[in-house]
Design a protein around this motif. Structure first.
Motif, PDB file in Angstrom:
ATOM      1  N   ALA A  27       0.689  -0.925   0.084  1.00  0.00           N
ATOM      2  CA  ALA A  27      -0.727  -0.032  -0.191  1.00  0.00           C
ATOM      3  C   ALA A  27       1.349   1.142  -0.152  1.00  0.00           C
ATOM      4  O   ALA A  27       1.289   1.981   0.685  1.00  0.00           O
ATOM      5  CB  ALA A  27      -0.961  -0.155   1.186  1.00  0.00           C
ATOM      6  N   SER A  28       0.463   1.853  -1.257  1.00  0.00           N
ATOM      7  CA  SER A  28       1.613   2.824  -1.361  1.00  0.00           C
ATOM      8  C   SER A  28       1.337   4.280  -0.408  1.00  0.00           C
ATOM      9  O   SER A  28       0.052   4.829  -0.264  1.00  0.00           O
ATOM     10  CB  SER A  28       1.876   3.413  -2.504  1.00  0.00           C
ATOM     11  N   ALA A  29       1.914   4.744  -0.038  1.00  0.00           N
ATOM     12  CA  ALA A  29       1.531   6.078   1.184  1.00  0.00           C
ATOM     13  C   ALA A  29       2.086   7.157   0.062  1.00  0.00           C
ATOM     14  O   ALA A  29       2.009   8.773   0.852  1.00  0.00           O
ATOM     15  CB  ALA A  29       2.091   5.801   2.361  1.00  0.00           C
ATOM     16  N   ALA A  30       2.141   7.572  -1.516  1.00  0.00           N
ATOM     17  CA  ALA A  30       2.467   8.531  -2.132  1.00  0.00           C
ATOM     18  C   ALA A  30       1.527   9.932  -2.746  1.00  0.00           C
ATOM     19  O   ALA A  30       0.434   9.469  -2.608  1.00  0.00           O
ATOM     20  CB  ALA A  30       2.725   7.773  -3.789  1.00  0.00           C
ATOM     21  N   GLY A  31       1.464  10.236  -2.111  1.00  0.00           N
ATOM     22  CA  GLY A  31       1.256  11.468  -2.578  1.00  0.00           C
ATOM     23  C   GLY A  31      -0.064  12.026  -0.968  1.00  0.00           C
ATOM     24  O   GLY A  31      -0.320  13.044  -0.976  1.00  0.00           O
ATOM     25  N   LEU A  32       0.665  11.571   0.463  1.00  0.00           N
ATOM     26  CA  LEU A  32      -0.398  11.950   1.526  1.00  0.00           C
ATOM     27  C   LEU A  32       0.266  12.627   1.704  1.00  0.00           C
ATOM     28  O   LEU A  32       1.300  13.019   1.952  1.00  0.00           O
ATOM     29  CB  LEU A  32      -0.909  10.507   2.456  1.00  0.00           C
ATOM     30  N   VAL A  33      -0.914  13.792   2.832  1.00  0.00           N
ATOM     31  CA  VAL A  33      -0.225  14.385   3.511  1.00  0.00           C
ATOM     32  C   VAL A  33       0.171  14.837   4.786  1.00  0.00           C
ATOM     33  O   VAL A  33      -0.415  13.696   5.628  1.00  0.00           O
ATOM     34  CB  VAL A  33      -0.798  15.618   3.546  1.00  0.00           C
ATOM     35  N   HIS A  34       0.806  15.657   5.901  1.00  0.00           N
ATOM     36  CA  HIS A  34       1.031  15.265   7.491  1.00  0.00           C
ATOM     37  C   HIS A  34       0.248  16.171   7.918  1.00  0.00           C
ATOM     38  O   HIS A  34      -0.596  17.112   7.288  1.00  0.00           O
ATOM     39  CB  HIS A  34       2.910  15.475   7.653  1.00  0.00           C
ATOM     40  N   LYS A  35      -0.575  16.712   9.550  1.00  0.00           N
ATOM     41  CA  LYS A  35      -0.678  16.820   9.909  1.00  0.00           C
ATOM     42  C   LYS A  35       0.011  18.279  10.423  1.00  0.00           C
ATOM     43  O   LYS A  35      -0.975  18.452  11.275  1.00  0.00           O
ATOM     44  CB  LYS A  35      -1.645  15.719  10.902  1.00  0.00           C
ATOM     45  N   GLY A  36       1.286  18.171   9.860  1.00  0.00           N
ATOM     46  CA  GLY A  36       1.796  19.700  10.696  1.00  0.00           C
ATOM     47  C   GLY A  36       2.840  19.120  11.354  1.00  0.00           C
ATOM     48  O   GLY A  36       4.138  20.714  11.094  1.00  0.00           O
ATOM     49  N   ASP A  37       3.404  18.264  11.356  1.00  0.00           N
ATOM     50  CA  ASP A  37       4.257  17.486  11.829  1.00  0.00           C
ATOM     51  C   ASP A  37       5.717  17.105  11.218  1.00  0.00           C
ATOM     52  O   ASP A  37       6.295  16.313  11.600  1.00  0.00           O
ATOM     53  CB  ASP A  37       3.737  17.394  13.373  1.00  0.00           C
ATOM     54  N   ASP A  38       5.585  17.183   9.784  1.00  0.00           N
ATOM     55  CA  ASP A  38       6.044  16.571   9.225  1.00  0.00           C
ATOM     56  C   ASP A  38       6.489  14.514   9.866  1.00  0.00           C
ATOM     57  O   ASP A  38       7.223  14.098   9.134  1.00  0.00           O
ATOM     58  CB  ASP A  38       7.213  16.765   9.197  1.00  0.00           C
ATOM     59  N   THR A  39       4.981  13.919  10.688  1.00  0.00           N
ATOM     60  CA  THR A  39       5.427  13.008  10.165  1.00  0.00           C
ATOM     61  C   THR A  39       4.133  12.097  10.925  1.00  0.00           C
ATOM     62  O   THR A  39       4.099  10.670  10.285  1.00  0.00           O
ATOM     63  CB  THR A  39       6.059  12.594  12.292  1.00  0.00           C
ATOM     64  N   HIS A  40       2.872  12.480  10.885  1.00  0.00           N
ATOM     65  CA  HIS A  40       2.500  11.584  10.750  1.00  0.00           C
ATOM     66  C   HIS A  40       1.479  12.209  10.130  1.00  0.00           C
ATOM     67  O   HIS A  40       0.826  13.524   9.590  1.00  0.00           O
ATOM     68  CB  HIS A  40       1.720  11.902  12.465  1.00  0.00           C
ATOM     69  N   PHE A  41       0.560  11.675   9.251  1.00  0.00           N
ATOM     70  CA  PHE A  41      -0.564  11.581   8.358  1.00  0.00           C
ATOM     71  C   PHE A  41      -2.002  11.662   8.850  1.00  0.00           C
ATOM     72  O   PHE A  41      -2.479  11.907  10.165  1.00  0.00           O
ATOM     73  CB  PHE A  41      -1.110  10.571   7.694  1.00  0.00           C
ATOM     74  N   ASP A  42      -3.006  13.603   8.608  1.00  0.00           N
ATOM     75  CA  ASP A  42      -3.414  13.631   8.829  1.00  0.00           C
ATOM     76  C   ASP A  42      -4.746  13.007   8.410  1.00  0.00           C
ATOM     77  O   ASP A  42      -4.568  11.939   8.033  1.00  0.00           O
ATOM     78  CB  ASP A  42      -4.087  15.434   8.489  1.00  0.00           C
ATOM     79  N   THR A  43      -6.310  13.524   9.191  1.00  0.00           N
ATOM     80  CA  THR A  43      -7.057  12.478   9.388  1.00  0.00           C
ATOM     81  C   THR A  43      -7.132  12.176   7.645  1.00  0.00           C
ATOM     82  O   THR A  43      -7.869  10.688   7.517  1.00  0.00           O
ATOM     83  CB  THR A  43      -8.410  13.089   9.986  1.00  0.00           C
ATOM     84  N   ARG A  44      -7.697  12.569   6.941  1.00  0.00           N
ATOM     85  CA  ARG A  44      -7.780  12.965   5.128  1.00  0.00           C
ATOM     86  C   ARG A  44      -6.844  11.522   4.400  1.00  0.00           C
ATOM     87  O   ARG A  44      -7.329  10.742   3.966  1.00  0.00           O
ATOM     88  CB  ARG A  44      -7.990  13.775   4.662  1.00  0.00           C
ATOM     89  N   SER A  45      -5.847  12.122   4.692  1.00  0.00           N
ATOM     90  CA  SER A  45      -4.659  10.452   4.504  1.00  0.00           C
ATOM     91  C   SER A  45      -4.583   9.878   5.492  1.00  0.00           C
ATOM     92  O   SER A  45      -4.257   8.579   4.400  1.00  0.00           O
ATOM     93  CB  SER A  45      -2.894  11.565   4.651  1.00  0.00           C
ATOM     94  N   ALA A  46      -4.757   9.768   6.474  1.00  0.00           N
ATOM     95  CA  ALA A  46      -5.102   8.407   7.235  1.00  0.00           C
ATOM     96  C   ALA A  46      -5.783   7.307   6.590  1.00  0.00           C
ATOM     97  O   ALA A  46      -5.697   6.220   6.852  1.00  0.00           O
ATOM     98  CB  ALA A  46      -4.673   8.278   8.346  1.00  0.00           C
TER      99      ALA A  46
END
Length: 262
Positions: A227-246
């Motif tokens: 499962a690729s995480a390409a193109g997903l975004v973080h929640k502002g901490d450069d580490t964790h996916f935001d809700t939509r990306s998760a």
């Protein structure tokens, strides 16, 4: 003759009946079980919202007390102060949509901040005090009383994205899954592994090596999918996916899992 007003009594009885119905629901006797493991991006760090509590009687999750509850975010209990929305619930919803006649039981066991070495038998994760592998096995054993494991989804590797650790990751990942399959009797169960976010690789270039190892492991092993995480975004901490990306990642896990059936 004394006239009694039964309206308040009827209201009270109605409330009690509703409460009994809500608390009286129990998990189905036979479910398709899915094991959710890894570190914080599997546990979830996105903000919860109305969609976090679907109240579906077809999707359940077992907690650290071995209690079955209707699945809702946060699913995991690794770091109660920060845990939130992750990919697991959306994954389950997608699986249910494709197989509506089944009930799903989730086994959430991710531990935020855990490295691959923390997923060894007897290893204690220092940040949380959780014995990740041992607790996972115990929870799997309890969960299997109500079903059969049909799949495993894994998202981990940020904690191993360093010059000192990256070189050993491939062998350790292979050893982990070999042990996991043996100990959980899942030799013929599909596994989906997820890549780390682009944003994490941008912050930590060594993570590109981890992503390549993960992709190679999926490509080179039977019943393992990517499962690729390409193109997903973080929640502002450069580490964790935001809700939509998760949630999008959860969709991608399900998509990868279901491709095996095509």
């Amino acid at each position: 003759m004394i006239l009694m007003n039964f309206k308040p009594l009827k209201i009270l009885l109605g409330l009690l009946a509703g409460t009994t119905a809500a608390f009286g629901q129990t998990a189905p006797e036979q479910m398709d079980l899915y094991l959710l493991i890894g570190q914080s991006n599997m546990a979830g760090r996105g903000m919860t919202d109305a969609a976090s509590q679907p109240n579906s009687s077809k999707i359940w999750a077992i907690n650290r007390h071995n209690e079955w509850k209707m699945a809702a975010d946060p699913l995991h209990e690794d770091k109660p102060a920060v845990v939130g929305a992750g990919p697991g619930l959306t994954f389950a919803q997608e699986m249910l949509q494709k197989q509506p006649g089944r009930s799903i039981g989730l086994i959430p066991c991710a531990v935020g901040g855990s490295g691959i070495d923390d997923w060894q038998p007897g290893a204690k994760h220092e940040q949380t005090g959780i014995y990740a592998y041992d607790e996972m096995l115990a929870r799997v054993k309890e969960a299997q009383k109500r079903g059969t494991i049909k799949g495993i989804i894994w998202h981990q590797g940020e904690s191993d994205s360093s010059p000192e650790k990256k070189g050993a990751y491939a062998a350790k990942l292979a050893d982990f899954f070999k042990r996991l399959r043996r100990d959980t009797h899942t030799d013929n169960v599909p596994v989906v592994v997820g890549t780390l976010g682009d944003f994490y690789v941008a912050k930590n270039p060594d993570a590109a090596v981890i992503n390549q190892i993960i992709a190679d492991y999926a490509k080179g092993n039977k019943l393992v999918y990517l499962a690729s995480a390409a193109g997903l975004v973080h929640k502002g901490d450069d580490t964790h996916f935001d809700t939509r990306s998760a949630r999008e990642l959860g969709h991608r896990y399900a998509e990868a899992f279901l491709k095996k059936e095509e």
